[in-house]
Design an enzyme around this catalytic site. Structure first.
Site, PDB file in Angstrom:
ATOM      1  N   THR A   1      -6.219   0.264   8.303  1.00  0.00           N
ATOM      2  CA  THR A   1      -7.490   0.489   8.989  1.00  0.00           C
ATOM      3  C   THR A   1      -8.480  -0.616   8.672  1.00  0.00           C
ATOM      4  OG1 THR A   1      -8.256   1.953   7.206  1.00  0.00           O
ATOM      5  CG2 THR A   1      -7.222   2.998   9.136  1.00  0.00           C
ATOM      6  N   GLY A   2      -8.405  -1.180   7.457  1.00  0.00           N
ATOM      7  CA  GLY A   2      -9.278  -2.303   7.120  1.00  0.00           C
ATOM      8  C   GLY A   2      -9.004  -3.511   7.987  1.00  0.00           C
TER       9      GLY A   2
ATOM     10  N   ASN B   1      -6.647  10.415  -1.062  1.00  0.00           N
ATOM     11  CA  ASN B   1      -6.701   9.188  -1.850  1.00  0.00           C
ATOM     12  C   ASN B   1      -6.344   9.463  -3.304  1.00  0.00           C
ATOM     13  OD1 ASN B   1      -7.249   7.273   0.096  1.00  0.00           O
ATOM     14  ND2 ASN B   1      -9.458   7.477  -0.069  1.00  0.00           N
TER      15      ASN B   1
ATOM     16  N   CYS C   1      -4.377  -2.845   3.743  1.00  0.00           N
ATOM     17  CA  CYS C   1      -5.082  -1.698   4.318  1.00  0.00           C
ATOM     18  C   CYS C   1      -5.032  -1.827   5.838  1.00  0.00           C
ATOM     19  CB  CYS C   1      -6.532  -1.638   3.829  1.00  0.00           C
ATOM     20  SG  CYS C   1      -7.486  -0.267   4.546  1.00  0.00           S
TER      21      CYS C   1
ATOM     22  N   ASN D   1       0.894  -1.166   0.000  1.00  0.00           N
ATOM     23  CA  ASN D   1       0.000   0.000   0.000  1.00  0.00           C
ATOM     24  C   ASN D   1       0.932   1.216   0.000  1.00  0.00           C
ATOM     25  OD1 ASN D   1      -2.433   1.268   2.430  1.00  0.00           O
ATOM     26  ND2 ASN D   1      -2.149   1.801   0.293  1.00  0.00           N
TER      27      ASN D   1
ATOM     28  N   CYS E   1      -5.308   6.769   7.799  1.00  0.00           N
ATOM     29  CA  CYS E   1      -4.733   5.647   7.059  1.00  0.00           C
ATOM     30  C   CYS E   1      -3.721   4.958   7.957  1.00  0.00           C
ATOM     31  CB  CYS E   1      -4.068   6.130   5.772  1.00  0.00           C
ATOM     32  SG  CYS E   1      -3.297   4.806   4.804  1.00  0.00           S
TER      33      CYS E   1
END
Length: 265
Positions: free
Chosen positions: A210-211, A64, A208, A13, A73
């Protein structure tokens, strides 16, 4: 005027990071989108701008790839920790976070997850542990805010889901007034999880942060996971720990600098 930047990534990422604590940098949506373009710009999932803060050690702004500014993020926070090189308290639009650099990455205190429908936010009141909605084979997601909004679907095999088709539909659904990050998760044990994420404004990314926090918090809330979980993404593994109730979610993982350069905005 030319500005120095760092090209960095956390498990693939990737980010362009501009340190604007001394020399201010003003970035608009068009400029952020241009920097993120992988053909005519530098190329990244997110543009990160580090600014001075009146309430913390620094402020982190996140744009983003589509040029939209978002709240937080987790992977980028680890990259910022690597740059700052010391324990720091960081202001974000999604709330305060604490960074602790480590040998090859960082641990980020992301704060406590928020489960209220109006905290995520959703368009109207509903059960955030089992939303009565669905898109194709993806049904009854849970929702949580971990600095930014997430919808989480638990499925038998996340690799069989057409994320490229369903991700944009869910991201832009009217149920999510601020749009939403879409997480497709497969529980492989009480302490292990596989995860794919369609990031709001960026598309599917290799990882990700935070995901991963969102998926683990929901998995613990639903009784599917223990308090400490290794999350496998296409880019690599993250470790998430949450003790429940009002405890913060802790995100641990690597971050790397790819190269440094200058750009004329």
């Amino acid at each position: 005027m030319r500005f120095a930047f760092h090209k960095m990534h956390g498990l693939g990422n990737d980010f362009v990071v501009i340190d604007a604590r001394v020399t201010p940098v003003t970035v608009n949506a068009d400029e952020a989108r241009g920097i993120a373009d992988r053909h005519t710009g530098i190329g990244c999932d997110q543009l990160i701008v580090i600014e001075p803060s009146d309430t913390a050690d620094a402020r982190m702004r996140v744009f983003n790839a589509d040029g939209g500014e978002v709240e937080s993020c987790g992977n980028a926070a680890r990259a910022v920790a690597l740059l700052l090189g010391e324990r720091s308290r960081i202001e974000t639009a999604g709330g305060m976070i604490d960074l602790s650099p480590e040998a090859d990455g960082a641990t980020v205190d992301m704060g406590s997850p928020r489960f209220g429908w109006d905290e995520i936010p959703l368009a109207y009141a509903m059960d955030t542990a089992a939303m009565p909605v669905g898109w194709g084979h993806l049904e009854t997601p849970a929702a949580v805010n971990v600095g930014n909004p997430h919808a989480i679907f638990f499925v038998e095999d996340c690799d069989t889901i057409d994320v490229a088709r369903l991700g944009p539909l869910i991201e832009h659904d009217l149920a999510f007034p601020d749009r939403v990050n879409v997480n497709i998760a497969t529980v492989t044990g009480p302490n292990t999880l596989r995860l794919r994420v369609w990031e709001r404004g960026a598309g599917e990314t290799l990882a990700c942060g935070t995901g991963a926090c969102a998926a683990v918090a929901i998995g613990i809330r639903l009784g599917l996971l223990d308090a400490k979980v290794e999350v496998a993404t296409h880019g690599g593994a993250l470790t998430i720990e949450w003790l429940g109730q009002n405890a913060p979610v802790l995100l641990t993982g690597p971050a790397e600098t790819v190269y440094e350069g200058e750009i004329d905005l």
